[in-house]
Design a protein around this motif. Structure first.
Motif, PDB file in Angstrom:
ATOM      1  N   LEU A  93     125.604 -19.531  64.378  1.00 57.76           N
ATOM      2  CA  LEU A  93     124.309 -19.460  63.702  1.00 57.76           C
ATOM      3  C   LEU A  93     124.181 -18.184  62.871  1.00 57.76           C
ATOM      4  O   LEU A  93     123.650 -18.212  61.759  1.00 57.76           O
ATOM      5  CB  LEU A  93     123.173 -19.539  64.721  1.00 57.76           C
ATOM      6  CG  LEU A  93     122.910 -20.913  65.327  1.00 57.76           C
ATOM      7  CD1 LEU A  93     121.992 -20.798  66.545  1.00 57.76           C
ATOM      8  CD2 LEU A  93     122.320 -21.851  64.292  1.00 57.76           C
ATOM      9  N   ALA A 107     126.159 -18.702  59.753  1.00 58.16           N
ATOM     10  CA  ALA A 107     125.465 -19.644  58.875  1.00 58.16           C
ATOM     11  C   ALA A 107     124.260 -18.978  58.218  1.00 58.16           C
ATOM     12  O   ALA A 107     123.994 -19.195  57.029  1.00 58.16           O
ATOM     13  CB  ALA A 107     125.030 -20.884  59.656  1.00 58.16           C
ATOM     14  N   LEU A 108     123.547 -18.149  58.962  1.00 59.38           N
ATOM     15  CA  LEU A 108     122.392 -17.454  58.399  1.00 59.38           C
ATOM     16  C   LEU A 108     122.838 -16.504  57.291  1.00 59.38           C
ATOM     17  O   LEU A 108     122.194 -16.410  56.234  1.00 59.38           O
ATOM     18  CB  LEU A 108     121.643 -16.695  59.489  1.00 59.38           C
ATOM     19  CG  LEU A 108     120.416 -15.905  59.037  1.00 59.38           C
ATOM     20  CD1 LEU A 108     119.399 -16.802  58.350  1.00 59.38           C
ATOM     21  CD2 LEU A 108     119.788 -15.184  60.224  1.00 59.38           C
ATOM     22  N   ALA A 130     121.682 -26.312  67.743  1.00 58.89           N
ATOM     23  CA  ALA A 130     121.012 -25.250  68.491  1.00 58.89           C
ATOM     24  C   ALA A 130     119.787 -25.782  69.212  1.00 58.89           C
ATOM     25  O   ALA A 130     119.549 -25.448  70.376  1.00 58.89           O
ATOM     26  CB  ALA A 130     120.625 -24.118  67.546  1.00 58.89           C
ATOM     27  N   SER A 131     119.012 -26.621  68.531  1.00 56.97           N
ATOM     28  CA  SER A 131     117.822 -27.198  69.169  1.00 56.97           C
ATOM     29  C   SER A 131     118.193 -27.999  70.405  1.00 56.97           C
ATOM     30  O   SER A 131     117.559 -27.880  71.452  1.00 56.97           O
ATOM     31  CB  SER A 131     117.077 -28.087  68.176  1.00 56.97           C
ATOM     32  OG  SER A 131     116.586 -27.323  67.112  1.00 56.97           O
ATOM     33  N   ALA A 163     124.711 -25.180  57.995  1.00 56.66           N
ATOM     34  CA  ALA A 163     123.566 -24.524  58.635  1.00 56.66           C
ATOM     35  C   ALA A 163     122.597 -25.551  59.211  1.00 56.66           C
ATOM     36  O   ALA A 163     122.081 -25.381  60.318  1.00 56.66           O
ATOM     37  CB  ALA A 163     122.852 -23.616  57.634  1.00 56.66           C
ATOM     38  N   GLU A 164     122.380 -26.631  58.473  1.00 56.70           N
ATOM     39  CA  GLU A 164     121.479 -27.688  58.954  1.00 56.70           C
ATOM     40  C   GLU A 164     122.030 -28.326  60.236  1.00 56.70           C
ATOM     41  O   GLU A 164     121.287 -28.548  61.200  1.00 56.70           O
ATOM     42  CB  GLU A 164     121.311 -28.739  57.866  1.00 56.70           C
ATOM     43  CG  GLU A 164     120.313 -29.817  58.214  1.00 56.70           C
ATOM     44  CD  GLU A 164     120.106 -30.792  57.068  1.00 56.70           C
ATOM     45  OE1 GLU A 164     119.083 -31.491  57.105  1.00 56.70           O
ATOM     46  OE2 GLU A 164     120.951 -30.879  56.156  1.00 56.70           O
ATOM     47  N   LYS A 165     123.327 -28.610  60.266  1.00 56.04           N
ATOM     48  CA  LYS A 165     123.947 -29.190  61.465  1.00 56.04           C
ATOM     49  C   LYS A 165     123.881 -28.231  62.641  1.00 56.04           C
ATOM     50  O   LYS A 165     123.599 -28.632  63.779  1.00 56.04           O
ATOM     51  CB  LYS A 165     125.397 -29.568  61.181  1.00 56.04           C
ATOM     52  CG  LYS A 165     125.537 -30.756  60.256  1.00 56.04           C
ATOM     53  CD  LYS A 165     126.991 -31.025  59.929  1.00 56.04           C
ATOM     54  CE  LYS A 165     127.107 -32.100  58.858  1.00 56.04           C
ATOM     55  NZ  LYS A 165     128.488 -32.275  58.409  1.00 56.04           N
ATOM     56  N   LEU A 166     124.124 -26.936  62.388  1.00 56.63           N
ATOM     57  CA  LEU A 166     124.065 -25.949  63.464  1.00 56.63           C
ATOM     58  C   LEU A 166     122.648 -25.804  64.009  1.00 56.63           C
ATOM     59  O   LEU A 166     122.466 -25.623  65.213  1.00 56.63           O
ATOM     60  CB  LEU A 166     124.570 -24.592  62.966  1.00 56.63           C
ATOM     61  CG  LEU A 166     126.073 -24.441  62.895  1.00 56.63           C
ATOM     62  CD1 LEU A 166     126.445 -23.175  62.134  1.00 56.63           C
ATOM     63  CD2 LEU A 166     126.680 -24.419  64.294  1.00 56.63           C
ATOM     64  N   LEU A 167     121.659 -25.887  63.144  1.00 58.10           N
ATOM     65  CA  LEU A 167     120.274 -25.797  63.600  1.00 58.10           C
ATOM     66  C   LEU A 167     119.938 -26.955  64.529  1.00 58.10           C
ATOM     67  O   LEU A 167     119.307 -26.770  65.578  1.00 58.10           O
ATOM     68  CB  LEU A 167     119.323 -25.767  62.404  1.00 58.10           C
ATOM     69  CG  LEU A 167     117.848 -25.610  62.720  1.00 58.10           C
ATOM     70  CD1 LEU A 167     117.590 -24.345  63.522  1.00 58.10           C
ATOM     71  CD2 LEU A 167     117.040 -25.610  61.435  1.00 58.10           C
ATOM     72  N   LYS A 168     120.386 -28.150  64.167  1.00 58.72           N
ATOM     73  CA  LYS A 168     120.158 -29.310  65.033  1.00 58.72           C
ATOM     74  C   LYS A 168     120.878 -29.118  66.370  1.00 58.72           C
ATOM     75  O   LYS A 168     120.305 -29.367  67.433  1.00 58.72           O
ATOM     76  CB  LYS A 168     120.643 -30.581  64.347  1.00 58.72           C
ATOM     77  CG  LYS A 168     120.401 -31.830  65.167  1.00 58.72           C
ATOM     78  CD  LYS A 168     120.871 -33.074  64.451  1.00 58.72           C
ATOM     79  CE  LYS A 168     120.634 -34.286  65.354  1.00 58.72           C
ATOM     80  NZ  LYS A 168     121.130 -35.509  64.798  1.00 58.72           N
TER      81      LYS A 168
END
Length: 100
Positions: A74, A77-78, A53-54, A46-51
């Motif tokens: 995402l 992951a959520l 996504a940004s 989830a942390e990698k996907l958030l990065k």
């Protein structure tokens, strides 16, 4: 730490997407450690996907198909992170601060 009468929500689903639970009084047992490891992997993903996504959302030329795939990843992951949060809420001893 769970008590013998508490169930721990596991970080995976059973047949038909039904939740799986673990009943144990051993937080260091094989299944407890397996669940802890899978939760750590899910949170890291989830942390990698958030990065990602940004970075992708900052790209004005991002491909719509890429954005759709990212959105799906995402969402998955959520779902995993929410399951971890629910599981950990159940594991917090009474009187302890809730950390997620």
């Amino acid at each position: 730490m769970t008590t013998p009468n508490e169930l721990r929500l596991l970080p995976w689903s059973g047949p038909g997407g039904k939740p799986c639970y673990l009943s144990t009084d051993d937080p260091d047992g094989y299944m407890s450690r397996l669940a802890d490891n899978i939760e750590a992997i899910q949170l890291g993903t989830a942390e990698k996907l958030l990065k990602m996504a940004s970075e992708t959302l900052d790209d004005e030329d991002a491909d719509p198909i890429q954005l759709r795939r990212l959105g799906n990843a995402l969402a998955c992951a959520l779902k995993d992170v929410l399951r971890v949060a629910v599981s950990r809420e159940q594991l917090v001893p009474v009187g302890e601060p809730h950390r997620i």
